[in-house]
Motif scaffolding. Structure first.
Motif, PDB file in Angstrom:
ATOM      1  N   LEU A 583       0.658  -0.947   0.050  1.00  0.00           N
ATOM      2  CA  LEU A 583       0.439   0.100  -0.429  1.00  0.00           C
ATOM      3  C   LEU A 583       0.548   1.568  -0.075  1.00  0.00           C
ATOM      4  CD1 LEU A 583      -2.587  -1.069   2.738  1.00  0.00           C
ATOM      5  CD2 LEU A 583      -2.782  -1.293   0.306  1.00  0.00           C
ATOM      6  N   THR A 584       0.734   2.220  -0.833  1.00  0.00           N
ATOM      7  CA  THR A 584       0.823   3.732  -0.963  1.00  0.00           C
ATOM      8  C   THR A 584       0.735   4.224   0.459  1.00  0.00           C
ATOM      9  OG1 THR A 584      -0.272   4.301  -1.824  1.00  0.00           O
ATOM     10  CG2 THR A 584       1.057   4.009  -3.326  1.00  0.00           C
ATOM     11  N   SER A 585      -0.260   4.068   1.163  1.00  0.00           N
ATOM     12  CA  SER A 585       0.025   4.861   2.431  1.00  0.00           C
ATOM     13  C   SER A 585       0.672   4.691   3.892  1.00  0.00           C
ATOM     14  CB  SER A 585      -1.738   4.713   2.954  1.00  0.00           C
ATOM     15  OG  SER A 585      -2.132   3.315   2.892  1.00  0.00           O
ATOM     16  N   ASP A 616      10.266  -1.521   0.688  1.00  0.00           N
ATOM     17  CA  ASP A 616       8.533  -2.703  -0.505  1.00  0.00           C
ATOM     18  C   ASP A 616       8.070  -0.937  -1.009  1.00  0.00           C
ATOM     19  OD1 ASP A 616       7.034  -4.628  -0.543  1.00  0.00           O
ATOM     20  OD2 ASP A 616       6.282  -4.850   1.152  1.00  0.00           O
ATOM     21  N   VAL A 617       7.509  -1.250  -1.908  1.00  0.00           N
ATOM     22  CA  VAL A 617       7.153  -0.264  -2.203  1.00  0.00           C
ATOM     23  C   VAL A 617       5.918  -1.093  -3.707  1.00  0.00           C
ATOM     24  CG1 VAL A 617       8.919   1.587  -2.102  1.00  0.00           C
ATOM     25  CG2 VAL A 617       9.321   0.386  -4.770  1.00  0.00           C
ATOM     26  N   VAL A 618       5.208  -0.344  -4.053  1.00  0.00           N
ATOM     27  CA  VAL A 618       4.375  -0.483  -5.467  1.00  0.00           C
ATOM     28  C   VAL A 618       5.088  -0.619  -6.491  1.00  0.00           C
ATOM     29  CG1 VAL A 618       3.029   1.471  -5.704  1.00  0.00           C
ATOM     30  CG2 VAL A 618       2.391  -0.381  -6.176  1.00  0.00           C
ATOM     31  N   ARG A 619       4.491  -0.797  -7.592  1.00  0.00           N
ATOM     32  CA  ARG A 619       5.485  -1.168  -8.900  1.00  0.00           C
ATOM     33  C   ARG A 619       4.305  -0.588  -9.786  1.00  0.00           C
ATOM     34  NH1 ARG A 619       9.057  -4.482  -9.668  1.00  0.00           N
ATOM     35  NH2 ARG A 619      10.128  -6.107  -8.289  1.00  0.00           N
ATOM     36  N   THR A 626       8.653   1.871  -8.148  1.00  0.00           N
ATOM     37  CA  THR A 626       8.707   2.788  -7.565  1.00  0.00           C
ATOM     38  C   THR A 626       8.928   3.527  -6.003  1.00  0.00           C
ATOM     39  OG1 THR A 626       6.479   2.690  -6.149  1.00  0.00           O
ATOM     40  CG2 THR A 626       5.838   2.876  -8.531  1.00  0.00           C
ATOM     41  N   THR A 627       9.769   5.197  -6.102  1.00  0.00           N
ATOM     42  CA  THR A 627      10.896   5.131  -5.565  1.00  0.00           C
ATOM     43  C   THR A 627      10.678   4.732  -3.884  1.00  0.00           C
ATOM     44  OG1 THR A 627      11.538   7.956  -4.465  1.00  0.00           O
ATOM     45  CG2 THR A 627       8.702   7.742  -4.881  1.00  0.00           C
ATOM     46  N   GLN A 628      11.612   5.117  -3.797  1.00  0.00           N
ATOM     47  CA  GLN A 628      11.442   3.830  -2.252  1.00  0.00           C
ATOM     48  C   GLN A 628      11.604   5.204  -1.142  1.00  0.00           C
ATOM     49  OE1 GLN A 628      14.635   0.992  -1.789  1.00  0.00           O
ATOM     50  NE2 GLN A 628      14.073   0.267  -3.681  1.00  0.00           N
TER      51      GLN A 628
END
Length: 693
Positions: A583-585, A616-619, A626-628
Motif C-alpha cells: 500500500l502507498t499509504s 517495499d514499494v508498489v510497482r 516506484t521510488t523508495q
C-alpha cells in the motif's frame, strides 16, 4: 541512511553539561475518554492511544495537525500550514478517521487530489485542553468513519481556567517560521456565581509553507476563531453548558494577475448544548446528552485563462450536521466483579451539497456562458443512527479485567435531485452493521500489565465516492457506483505497559484485515474520435481484502534528576491482497527521540526525528519499482522559560538545515521524478510569549 548521530550527541552533551537540576517532571497518568466514552486512566484502556496535552502544544509550538503530531511515528499527515490537512493512522487515513470535537462530529471531507482531503482540519489550536488519537478501529463506540481511528479534541471549559479564582485573562503572541505565521490569542474567563463564562479569540496571518528552495507558488492566509462557553450550575449534581465555536480562514493566491488566481474561504461554526447529571437512578449513576448543529462552508473562486478564453469558477462544498447523543454510565459492584457500564445512542443527520459554477469570457470580450453548472458529485442526505454498550469488568481477587462492547449502526444515503446528473445511476444506499469489541488486561503486578483486544470496524461508503459523476471529454469519465459495499475490518492488538517510578514503557503489535476496501479502479476503455486516444472510465470500487500489520514502542524515562528521555518508534507494512502489492499509504520505519533538561531557569528539549527509506514499494504499469524515498534524520531544539505570570517558548526546527522529503508525499511516484516540490522547509524559528493577568 546516514543519521547525524554525532551531531545529536554533541548537542545533547552541550545541553546536559550543566549541573543545574531540571524542573521536576512527573511521569503522570493521562485521563482519556477515547477508550470508553467516559473518563478513565490510560492504563485501563486496551489499544494504543496518543495524548497531546495543552502543555505539549505550547512547548512544541504546534499550530496545526502536522506540527501537533510531528514526533509520533505512527501518525503521518499530508498538507501543512493553511492548506487542507489530513491524518493517516497506521497507514489508514482520510474519511476513515473520524474527528470528534467537544463530543460532536466535525464535517466530512472529499477527495481533493494528492491524497489531500479537502474540508477537514479547519480549527484552531487555541483553547485546546487535550487531543487523543485512538489508533485502530473504534467503530464499536463511535460508529462509521472510525475504521482507522478517532481524533478526540477537547477544549477547555470555564472551570478549567478559573480553578477557584474569580477571573482569568491571558494574551499570547506567536510567530511560526514554517509559514511566517503571526498570531495573537486572547483568553478570558469570569465566575458569575452559578454561571462560568470563557472566551478564546485567535487571529493568524500567514503565508504558504515553502519547500527547501523556496520556489513554490506563494499565497497569503488569514484566520479568525472564536470559542465561547457558558457553564451553568443548575445544582450540585446538574450542569448545562452552551458552546459557540467559530472558525474562518481565507487564502489568496495570485500567480498571474487576472489570469491565474484563487481565493478560498472556509467557514466552520457550531452551536452545542450539553447537559450533565450525576443524580443517580437505578438505570445510571450519571448521564450526558448533547444536541448540536454545525455548518461548514467552503467557497473557492478561481480565475483560469488561456489564449482563447478566461474561466471564472465558483466551486463550493457545504455541509450541515444536526447531532444528538446520549451517554449513560452505571457502576455495578457485585461479589465477584465490578462492572463499569457505558451505553447510549448517537444520531447524526448530514445535509451535503457540492455546487460548482463556471462563467466563460472569450478573448474578444464576449460572454460565452454565465454560471453554467459543472459536475462533481450531487448533494446527499445522510443519516447515521447508532446504539452502543460497553462493559469494563474488573474481577475480584484476580489480575484479569475484561472489556466487552458492541454497537449497532444504521446508515442511509440519498442523492439530491439534480438534473445535471439525470443520466447517472444514483440509487439510495442503506446499510446496517454490528461492531463488537473484546479486550482483556492482565495486571502482572503494580508496574506491569499485558493487554489484548479484538475490534470489528465498519465504514459507510462516502457520498463523494458513491456519487462521483464527472469527467473531461473525450479523455476520461468518473462513474458513480451505488453498489459500493461498506468497508469492514477485523483488527487485533497485543501490548505491554510498564510503569515505574522513573520510567514508562509501552510495546504493541497489531494486525488488521480490511474487507471491501474502497479504491479507484478502471471500469472500462473505449476509442474516441481522436486517433490513438481512448476514453478511460474510472469508478470507485471495493477491493476484496487489504492487510496492515506492525509494531510500535515508546519509552518515557528519567535518566537522572536532570534529564528526561522520550523515545518512540514504529514499523508498519501493508498489502493489497488482490494484487499482492504494498500500500502507498504506509510509512517507512521511523521514530523520534527527545531529551529534556534545564540550564538555570530554562528548560531545553533536543528532539531527533528520523525515517528509513521504504524498501517495499508498489510497482508502476511497466512493472518497475516506484521510488523508495530517502532516509533522513532531523534535529529540532526547543526552550521554555517561565517568570511569574510570563511564559516564553522558542524553537528551532530543522536545526542543521537538512533537505529531506517525507515518503508519504511521494509514495507511488516514479524513481526518476523531480521531488523538489515535496521537500520540507529548511531551518526555521518559532516563538510564543504569553502573559497571564
Amino acid at each position: 541512511m546516514n543519521f547525524p548521530s554525532f551531531q545529536l550527541t554533541a548537542l545533547a552533551t552541550l545541553l546536559l553539561g550543566s549541573g543545574s537540576a531540571i524542573a521536576e517532571e512527573i511521569i503522570g497518568e493521562h485521563i482519556v475518554v477515547s477508550g470508553s466514552r467516559f473518563e478513565q486512566k490510560l492504563e485501563d484502556v486496551t489499544g494504543s492511544v496518543t495524548v497531546i496535552t495543552e502543555q505539549d502544544i505550547e512547548r512544541k509550538l504546534a499550530v496545526d495537525l502536522q506540527t501537533m503530531f510531528r514526533y509520533d511515528p505512527s501518525i503521518s499527515s499530508t498538507g501543512s500550514g493553511s492548506a487542507a490537512q489530513t491524518l493517516s493512522i497506521r497507514g489508514v487515513g482520510g474519511n476513515r478517521v473520524v474527528f470528534i470535537k467537544d463530543g460532536r462530529r466535525t464535517n466530512d471531507g472529499y477527495a481533493g487530489g494528492d491524497g489531500y482531503l479537502v474540508g477537514r482540519s479547519y480549527f484552531d489550536v487555541a483553547g485546546i485542553k487535550q487531543v487523543e488519537v485512538a489508533k485502530g478501529a473504534a467503530s464499536s463506540l463511535y460508529g462509521s468513519d472510525a475504521l482507522g481511528g478517532i481524533v478526540v479534541i477537547t477544549t477547555k471549559d470555564p472551570s478549567d481556567y478559573l480553578l477557584n479564582e474569580n477571573s482569568f485573562a491571558q494574551v499570547a503572541l506567536g510567530y511560526q517560521g514554517q509559514s511566517n505565521q503571526m498570531s495573537v490569542d486572547i483568553t478570558a474567563a469570569k465566575d458569575l456565581g452559578d454561571l462560568g463564562v470563557s472566551a478564546v479569540y485567535s487571529h493568524r496571518d500567514s503565508e504558504e509553507v515553502q519547500n527547501f528552495t523556496d520556489n513554490l507558488p506563494g499565497y497569503d492566509a488569514k484566520s479568525d476563531s472564536l470559542l465561547v462557553k457558558l457553564e451553568q450550575q443548575l445544582d450540585e449534581q446538574r450542569t448545562l453548558k452552551y458552546t459557540l465555536d467559530y472558525f474562518n480562514q481565507t487564502t489568496e493566491q495570485v500567480i498571474t494577475k487576472g489570469r491565474q488566481e484563487t481565493e478560498d474561504e472556509n467557514t466552520n461554526w457550531s452551536l452545542a448544548l450539553d447537559y450533565d447529571s450525576k443524580a443517580a437512578t437505578a438505570a445510571f449513576d450519571q448521564w450526558h446528552w448533547q444536541v448540536s448543529f454545525s455548518r461548514y462552508e467552503q467557497q473557492s473562486d478561481q480565475i483560469s485563462a488561456t489564449a482563447a478564453h478566461t474561466d471564472y469558477n465558483d466551486y463550493r462544498f457545504e455541509q450541515d450536521i444536526l447531532g444528538l447523543r446520549a451517554v449513560f454510565n452505571k457502576k455495578i459492584a457485585l461479589q465477584d466483579a465490578t462492572h463499569n457500564v457505558v451505553y447510549g445512542a448517537d444520531v447524526d443527520i448530514y445535509d451535503t451539497t457540492r455546487p460548482r459554477y463556471k462563467t466563460r469570457l472569450l478573448a474578444d470580450g464576449k460572454v460565452d456562458f454565465t454560471a453554467q453548472k459543472q459536475k462533481a458529485f450531487p448533494g446527499a442526505d445522510t443519516s447515521l443512527v447508532g446504539v452502543f454498550m460497553q462493559d469494563n469488568i474488573k474481577f475480584a481477587n484476580s489480575a484479569w479485567s475484561l472489556i466487552a462492547g458492541v454497537r449497532f449502526d444504521y446508515y442511509s444515503l440519498a442523492a439530491k435531485n439534480d438534473d445535471l446528473y439525470s443520466d447517472a445511476e444514483l440509487d439510495d444506499i442503506t446499510e446496517s452493521a454490528f461492531s463488537p469489541k473484546l479486550g482483556m488486561i492482565y495486571q502482572v503486578n503494580d508496574n506491569l500489565s499485558w493487554y489484548g483486544q479484538y475490534v470489528r470496524g465498519f465504514k459507510i461508503p462516502p457520498h463523494d465516492q458513491a456519487y462521483q459523476s464527472h469527467g473531461v471529454e473525450p479523455f476520461y469519465q468518473i462513474l458513480p457506483n451505488a453498489d459500493l459495499a461498506p468497508e469492514s475490518s477485523d483488527s487485533y492488538e497485543l501490548g505491554m505497559r510498564f510503569s515505574g517510578n522513573d520510567i514508562n514503557v509501552t510495546l504493541s503489535a497489531f494486525y488488521a484485515a480490511y474487507d471491501d476496501f474502497i479504491d479507484v479502479a478502471i471500469a472500462g476503455v473505449e476509442p474516441t474520435f481522436i486517433p490513438n486516444v481512448n476514453k478511460t472510465f474510472y469508478q470507485y470500487q471495493n477491493i476484496s481484502e487489504t492487510q496492515i500489520s506492525g509494531v510500535e514502542a515508546s519509552m518515557l524515562m528519567h535518566v537522572s534528576d536532570d534529564v528526561l528521555l522520550e523515545a518512540n518508534v514504529a514499523y508498519v507494512e501493508g498489502e493489497n491482497k488482490e494484487t499482492d502489492e504494498p500500500l502507498t499509504s504506509i510509512s517507512p520505519l521511523n521514530g523520534s527521540i527527545q531529551l529534556t533538561t534545564a540550564l538555570g531557569d530554562i528548560d531545553w528539549t533536543a528532539a531527533w526525528r528520523f525515517a528509513k527509506s521504504q524498501s517495499d514499494v508498489v510497482r508502476d504499469a511497466s512493472g518497475d519499482k516506484t521510488t523508495q524515498g530517502y532516509g533522513y534524520g532531523i534535529v529540532d531544539l526547543y526552550a521554555s522559560y517561565e517568570w511569574q505570570t510570563w511564559q516564553l517558548n522558542v524553537g528551532v526546527i530543522n536545526l542543521l538545515d537538512k533537505k529531506y522529503v517525507p515518503f508519504e508525499l511521494i509514495a507511488g511516484q516514479s524513481q526518476g521524478a523531480d521531488f523538489s516540490q515535496y521537500t520540507q522547509p529548511g531551518r526555521n524559528f518559532s516563538a510564543r510569549v504569553s502573559y497571564q493577568f
